[in-house]
Design an enzyme around this catalytic site. Structure first.
Site, PDB file in Angstrom:
ATOM      1  N   GLU A 142       0.859  -1.193   0.000  1.00 17.19           N
ATOM      2  CA  GLU A 142       0.000   0.000   0.000  1.00 17.19           C
ATOM      3  C   GLU A 142       0.888   1.233   0.000  1.00 17.19           C
ATOM      4  O   GLU A 142       2.104   1.144   0.233  1.00 17.19           O
ATOM      5  CB  GLU A 142      -0.898  -0.001   1.235  1.00 17.19           C
ATOM      6  CG  GLU A 142      -1.864  -1.161   1.277  1.00 17.19           C
ATOM      7  CD  GLU A 142      -2.809  -1.124   2.464  1.00 17.19           C
ATOM      8  OE1 GLU A 142      -3.599  -2.061   2.600  1.00 17.19           O
ATOM      9  OE2 GLU A 142      -2.751  -0.154   3.258  1.00 17.19           O
ATOM     10  N   PRO A 143       0.307   2.416  -0.249  1.00 14.48           N
ATOM     11  CA  PRO A 143       1.133   3.632  -0.265  1.00 14.48           C
ATOM     12  C   PRO A 143       1.949   3.836   1.012  1.00 14.48           C
ATOM     13  O   PRO A 143       3.066   4.339   0.969  1.00 14.48           O
ATOM     14  CB  PRO A 143       0.093   4.752  -0.450  1.00 14.48           C
ATOM     15  CG  PRO A 143      -1.017   4.104  -1.217  1.00 14.48           C
ATOM     16  CD  PRO A 143      -1.080   2.702  -0.686  1.00 14.48           C
TER      17      PRO A 143
ATOM     18  N   ALA B 155       2.390   1.178   3.336  1.00 12.37           N
ATOM     19  CA  ALA B 155       2.681  -0.142   3.906  1.00 12.37           C
ATOM     20  C   ALA B 155       3.326  -1.010   2.844  1.00 12.37           C
ATOM     21  O   ALA B 155       2.642  -1.706   2.094  1.00 12.37           O
ATOM     22  CB  ALA B 155       1.408  -0.798   4.438  1.00 12.37           C
ATOM     23  N   GLY B 156       4.671  -0.930   2.777  1.00 16.80           N
ATOM     24  CA  GLY B 156       5.417  -1.774   1.861  1.00 16.80           C
ATOM     25  C   GLY B 156       6.126  -2.848   2.665  1.00 16.80           C
ATOM     26  O   GLY B 156       5.613  -3.941   2.864  1.00 16.80           O
ATOM     27  N   SER B 157       7.310  -2.510   3.156  1.00 11.69           N
ATOM     28  CA  SER B 157       8.030  -3.450   4.025  1.00 11.69           C
ATOM     29  C   SER B 157       7.269  -3.701   5.328  1.00 11.69           C
ATOM     30  O   SER B 157       7.337  -4.789   5.892  1.00 11.69           O
ATOM     31  CB  SER B 157       9.422  -2.898   4.343  1.00 11.69           C
ATOM     32  OG  SER B 157      10.204  -2.773   3.173  1.00 11.69           O
TER      33      SER B 157
ATOM     34  N   GLN C  51      45.264  -8.092 -16.763  1.00 10.32           N
ATOM     35  CA  GLN C  51      45.098  -8.638 -15.419  1.00 10.32           C
ATOM     36  C   GLN C  51      43.894  -8.043 -14.695  1.00 10.32           C
ATOM     37  O   GLN C  51      43.178  -8.760 -13.987  1.00 10.32           O
ATOM     38  CB  GLN C  51      46.376  -8.413 -14.599  1.00 10.32           C
ATOM     39  CG  GLN C  51      47.511  -9.351 -14.982  1.00 10.32           C
ATOM     40  CD  GLN C  51      48.700  -9.208 -14.047  1.00 10.32           C
ATOM     41  OE1 GLN C  51      48.968  -8.134 -13.521  1.00 10.32           O
ATOM     42  NE2 GLN C  51      49.422 -10.301 -13.832  1.00 10.32           N
TER      43      GLN C  51
ATOM     44  N   GLY D 187      32.117  -1.077 -21.544  1.00 10.96           N
ATOM     45  CA  GLY D 187      32.458   0.313 -21.814  1.00 10.96           C
ATOM     46  C   GLY D 187      31.263   1.096 -22.331  1.00 10.96           C
ATOM     47  O   GLY D 187      30.129   0.894 -21.882  1.00 10.96           O
TER      48      GLY D 187
ATOM     49  N   GLU E 100       9.361  -8.049  -2.747  1.00  5.72           N
ATOM     50  CA  GLU E 100       9.263  -9.222  -1.870  1.00  5.72           C
ATOM     51  C   GLU E 100      10.209  -9.125  -0.677  1.00  5.72           C
ATOM     52  O   GLU E 100      10.754 -10.135  -0.215  1.00  5.72           O
ATOM     53  CB  GLU E 100       9.467 -10.522  -2.658  1.00  5.72           C
ATOM     54  CG  GLU E 100       8.324 -10.821  -3.604  1.00  5.72           C
ATOM     55  CD  GLU E 100       8.424 -12.184  -4.253  1.00  5.72           C
ATOM     56  OE1 GLU E 100       8.802 -13.146  -3.565  1.00  5.72           O
ATOM     57  OE2 GLU E 100       8.113 -12.267  -5.451  1.00  5.72           O
TER      58      GLU E 100
ATOM     59  N   SER F  93      16.450  -5.583   0.679  1.00  8.97           N
ATOM     60  CA  SER F  93      17.674  -6.183   1.230  1.00  8.97           C
ATOM     61  C   SER F  93      17.800  -5.894   2.720  1.00  8.97           C
ATOM     62  O   SER F  93      18.250  -6.746   3.503  1.00  8.97           O
ATOM     63  CB  SER F  93      18.901  -5.648   0.481  1.00  8.97           C
ATOM     64  OG  SER F  93      18.918  -6.126  -0.850  1.00  8.97           O
TER      65      SER F  93
END
Length: 396
Positions: free
Chosen positions: A135-136, A138-140, A284, A345, A369, A372
């Site tokens: 929700e706007p 209520a995510g995490s 290298q 590049g 979901e 992190s």
């Protein structure tokens, strides 16, 4: 692309056969469509679900009793499918994943009537699924959900707003989480809501980095039968968390697919690109970068398929392993893709180049979901839960 990890003991012959056959199919059916994803992501999502269903790949998203491949959801198969599809098309991975994520709450908590009505249609690709949790505000913080489900004689009336919803406007049904009780996670319940239910409308299409159908749902006086509730009242948080326990490792698998493709593109490029009189692969500093990329890919694969194996073979919730897999694999994939862009590049930032598309695709996986940061908190909580009790000792 390298598939040596299929020899690891996490897999059986059925998994190896799935990987071989899906790789062949994806190369033929999905690869050529990638260039069209930017033009019409909604139309392409429908097309990909149709193709996945017709080819029987969506059978891995539901149990055998309802048209699926195995008696219960096999997380290793879901991970393998997402890894392989992501290597060819982010939108194909998205289409497959949402069929699983959007229907898993029905698989895990639905009545037999709900399973019979929806799951065979998901497996065939005739119905598209969606998972409406965020929700706007209520995510995490899932416990902060404010969308309400008021009980009536006929069932429930849903009121509220859901946003960042994958397949919004494309799905045929949504699993919607709403508040039936007091504050906190104990007051949440889950419902299956058909897309054509009066009072449910898509109010906004959200444009994001990668071409995925995403939007906002408005629920105004949306009547849902009591038979469409998943589990008991107040069980919504458990519905969400048990579903995510299954699908968080698969997010890591999708990230692994992006990383593996990026590594493949980088390897090919540095062996043909000449600079300062020699191919890049002889320098290298380039070799060191390749070594770290290979390490990140293998480490991510080990964590992803360990989590899937624990879930499948030990029958545990695997919360710690699932969060570790998602956290490491998504962060590692971001680094691998970024390294591929660097090795390419200027060509790496050209819109539409393989590594540029991967750069846009991979970023969201560190957010959806469970970010992190949330995964890190979950891992710490699980580690502390299994540790000896705290003992406070005063300094001498």
């Amino acid at each position: 692309m390298d598939r040596d990890h299929l020899l690891w003991p996490f897999f059986g012959e059925a998994h190896r056969r799935l990987a071989r056959e899906l790789e062949t199919w994806a190369r033929r059916e999905v690869g050529p469509l990638a260039a069209r994803e930017e033009e019409d992501p909604e139309g392409m999502s429908r097309e990909l679900v149709r193709r996945l269903g017709e080819a029987s790949w969506l059978r891995y998203c539901v149990p055998r009793a309802y048209g699926g491949m195995f008696d219960s959801l096999d997380v290793r198969s879901l991970c393998l499918a997402r890894e392989i599809l992501a290597g060819y098309s982010g939108l194909a991975d998205f289409a497959f994943a949402m069929q699983g994520l959007g229907s898993a709450p029905i698989t895990l908590f639905g009545s037999d009537a709900l399973r019979t009505r929806y799951l065979p249609e998901v497996a065939s690709g005739r119905r598209i699924a969606a998972f409406a949790l965020s929700e706007p505000q209520a995510g995490s913080d899932v416990a902060g959900i404010t969308t309400s489900a008021r009980r009536t004689q006929e069932g429930y009336v849903l009121e509220g707003v859901k946003t960042w919803i994958s397949n919004a406007g494309v799905a045929d049904f949504y699993v919607v989480f709403a508040r039936t009780g007091g504050p906190g996670k104990e007051g949440l319940s889950a419902f299956v809501v058909d897309a054509d239910t009066p009072g449910l409308e898509v109010s906004e299409r959200i444009q994001v980095l990668a071409p995925h159908p995403l939007g906002t749902l408005n629920l105004r006086g949306c009547h849902v039968p009591a038979s469409h509730r998943l589990g008991e009242e107040g069980q919504g948080f458990e519905v969400a968390m048990r579903t995510l326990d299954v699908f968080r490792p698969t997010v890591g698998a999708a990230a692994l697919g992006f990383a593996r493709r990026a590594f493949h593109e980088a390897l090919e490029f540095v062996q043909r690109r000449v600079a300062f009189g020699q191919v890049l692969s002889r320098f290298q500093m380039v070799r060191e970068k390749l070594a770290w990329m290979a390490l990140e890919v293998d480490a991510a694969a080990l964590l992803v398929y360990r989590a899937a194996w624990v879930k499948d073979e030990l029958g545990q919730r695997a919360t710690r392993e699932a969060s570790m897999a998602k956290l490491y694999a998504t962060e590692a994939a971001q680094r691998v893709v970024d390294s591929a862009v660097q090795l390419w590049g200027a060509r790496g930032v050209v819109h539409g180049s393989p590594v540029e598309r991967l750069y846009r695709e991979v970023r969201a996986l560190r957010i959806y979901e469970g970010t992190s940061e949330i995964q890190a908190l979950v891992v710490a909580q699980e580690v502390l839960r299994s540790a000896p009790s705290e003992r406070v000792e005063e300094a001498p």
